[in-house]
Design a protein around this motif. Sequence first.
Motif, short mmCIF file in Angstrom:
data_model
loop_
_atom_site.label_atom_id
_atom_site.label_comp_id
_atom_site.label_asym_id
_atom_site.label_seq_id
_atom_site.Cartn_x
_atom_site.Cartn_y
_atom_site.Cartn_z
N SER A 24 0.86 -1.18 0.00
CA SER A 24 0.00 0.00 0.00
C SER A 24 0.90 1.24 0.00
O SER A 24 1.60 1.50 0.97
N ILE A 25 0.88 1.98 -1.11
CA ILE A 25 1.73 3.17 -1.25
C ILE A 25 0.83 4.36 -1.61
O ILE A 25 0.62 4.68 -2.78
N PRO A 26 0.26 5.04 -0.62
CA PRO A 26 -0.59 6.20 -0.91
C PRO A 26 0.18 7.34 -1.56
O PRO A 26 -0.39 8.10 -2.35
N ALA A 27 1.45 7.51 -1.17
CA ALA A 27 2.35 8.55 -1.69
C ALA A 27 1.91 9.94 -1.27
O ALA A 27 2.10 10.31 -0.12
N ASP A 28 1.27 10.71 -2.16
CA ASP A 28 1.07 12.14 -1.90
C ASP A 28 -0.39 12.57 -2.00
O ASP A 28 -1.19 11.97 -2.71
N GLY A 29 -0.70 13.67 -1.32
CA GLY A 29 -1.98 14.35 -1.47
C GLY A 29 -3.17 13.43 -1.27
O GLY A 29 -3.25 12.68 -0.30
N VAL A 30 -4.12 13.50 -2.22
CA VAL A 30 -5.34 12.71 -2.10
C VAL A 30 -5.07 11.22 -2.24
O VAL A 30 -5.98 10.41 -2.00
N ASP A 44 5.55 4.37 3.48
CA ASP A 44 5.31 5.81 3.60
C ASP A 44 6.12 6.62 2.59
O ASP A 44 6.46 7.77 2.83
N TRP A 45 6.38 6.04 1.45
CA TRP A 45 7.21 6.69 0.44
C TRP A 45 6.44 7.81 -0.26
O TRP A 45 5.22 7.80 -0.32
N GLY A 46 7.15 8.78 -0.78
CA GLY A 46 6.54 9.91 -1.45
C GLY A 46 7.28 11.20 -1.14
O GLY A 46 8.45 11.18 -0.73
N SER A 47 6.60 12.31 -1.30
CA SER A 47 7.25 13.61 -1.16
C SER A 47 7.62 13.94 0.29
O SER A 47 8.63 14.61 0.52
N GLU A 48 6.84 13.48 1.26
CA GLU A 48 7.23 13.69 2.66
C GLU A 48 8.47 12.86 2.99
O GLU A 48 9.36 13.31 3.71
N TYR A 49 8.52 11.66 2.46
CA TYR A 49 9.70 10.82 2.65
C TYR A 49 10.93 11.49 2.01
O TYR A 49 12.03 11.48 2.57
N TYR A 50 10.71 12.12 0.85
CA TYR A 50 11.78 12.84 0.16
C TYR A 50 12.30 14.00 1.01
O TYR A 50 13.52 14.25 1.08
N ALA A 51 11.39 14.70 1.66
CA ALA A 51 11.80 15.83 2.51
C ALA A 51 12.69 15.37 3.66
O ALA A 51 13.58 16.10 4.11
N ARG A 52 12.46 14.15 4.14
CA ARG A 52 13.25 13.62 5.25
C ARG A 52 14.57 13.00 4.80
O ARG A 52 15.56 13.04 5.52
N THR A 53 14.56 12.39 3.60
CA THR A 53 15.69 11.55 3.20
C THR A 53 16.40 11.97 1.92
O THR A 53 17.50 11.48 1.65
N ARG A 55 15.21 11.18 -0.96
CA ARG A 55 14.81 10.16 -1.93
C ARG A 55 13.30 9.97 -1.85
O ARG A 55 12.70 10.14 -0.79
N MET A 56 12.69 9.58 -2.98
CA MET A 56 11.25 9.30 -2.98
C MET A 56 10.93 7.94 -2.37
O MET A 56 9.84 7.71 -1.87
N MET A 57 11.90 7.03 -2.44
CA MET A 57 11.77 5.73 -1.79
C MET A 57 13.18 5.26 -1.46
O MET A 57 14.16 5.77 -2.01
N PRO A 58 13.32 4.28 -0.58
CA PRO A 58 14.66 3.84 -0.20
C PRO A 58 15.42 3.24 -1.38
O PRO A 58 14.83 2.81 -2.37
N GLU A 59 16.73 3.19 -1.25
CA GLU A 59 17.56 2.63 -2.31
C GLU A 59 17.20 1.18 -2.59
O GLU A 59 17.29 0.71 -3.73
N ASP A 60 16.77 0.45 -1.56
CA ASP A 60 16.39 -0.95 -1.74
C ASP A 60 14.87 -1.11 -1.86
O ASP A 60 14.33 -2.19 -1.58
N GLY A 61 14.18 -0.05 -2.31
CA GLY A 61 12.73 -0.08 -2.38
C GLY A 61 12.18 -1.22 -3.23
O GLY A 61 11.24 -1.92 -2.84
N LEU A 62 12.76 -1.42 -4.41
CA LEU A 62 12.29 -2.49 -5.28
C LEU A 62 12.49 -3.86 -4.64
O LEU A 62 11.65 -4.75 -4.79
N GLU A 63 13.58 -4.01 -3.93
CA GLU A 63 13.84 -5.27 -3.24
C GLU A 63 12.76 -5.54 -2.20
O GLU A 63 12.33 -6.69 -2.00
#
Length: 360
Positions: free
Chosen positions: A12-18, A49-58, A60-68
């Motif tokens: 489940s990846i809501p990402a951003d906004g709506v 919790d990936w997305g633009s808020e995650y980008y503001a913290r890190t 990156r939009m998702m972790p380097e091992d996100g696909l894994e």
Amino acid sequence: MAAATKTFDIASIPADGVGHEVVAAGREVLEAIATNSGGQFGFEWRDFDWGSEYYARTGRMMPEDGLEQLKDLDAIFFGAVGWPTVPDHVSLWGLRIAICQGFDQWANIRPVSMLPNVQSPIVGAHERDLDWIVVRENSEGEYSGFGGRNFSGREGLGEVSTQSAVFTEVGCERIFRFAFDLARTRPGKKVSKVTKSNAQQYGMVLWDEVFDRVAQDYPDIETESVLVDAMAAKFVLRPEDLDVVVASNLHADILSDLGSAMSGSLGLAASANLNPDRRFPSMFEPVHGSAPDIAGQGIANPVGQFGSAALMLEHFGLDVEAKSLQVAIDRTCEQGILTRDVGGTASTHDVTQAVIDNLG
């Protein structure tokens, strides 16, 4: 309660906004469908919790091992990506396209249909029984990511950028066969190929040639070749002549949004990013964006997310449940329970509850 016979592991990846609101709504509906199955299947949700808020913290939009982290799951239930604080090309390539390309989700399908009680800008849309599917080549073409920017040190307006559209025989053939196989399951049994080979004399000429070769293996399917500008006009003037429309990454992206607008709102449009080989999970998402102007207000249209959930159920082989969800969406619209973007006053919650109540 006894454990479900089959459990689907879903990211489940809501990402951003709506995206947060419509994914939550979609999960409610899917849980109701699972409950109605009497234990035949269920869902195990993995929250990211990936997305633009995650980008503001890190950064990156998702972790380097996100696909894994995602690769062994059964599917990805996605919301929307994009926020004013992050450049659009960074957010899109850092998350959604990274997943699509990383998991070779080469077939993107976007159905277009007219829902009851939803006004279309097309005259007589409901009486004309309009219903077609845009099949988008989702791995190469104009969104291949080949190119760069150079000469930024030059004086004046000296910088140069290049962006290459890449067409391969493998990429063209597999999307055409997918489109023809899909057409065989539909009443119209027709594939309309979108091109611009009169101006793009290399990539799109290869696109045309591969289509003509593949079409020979499907003598039972009617075909046509339409320039993209003429197809845009055809969408508006003769949509009843459409059944399966196959187009390159960019052309299908634009045309499918046009189709969604013709149905009444981008908020209604569903899509599936498929890895038909099933080597990787497929991703299901509404076509609309993150809508920062209405995010958090509880008024986002969840129908596109529900339609995407139906496509995910089909992908799992749950055709009866997928049909039940589509019928529930139709009934909800017939009852006039509509969000503001399609002329109603209902909230996201109102529409969600109505669809759950209307499930067969």
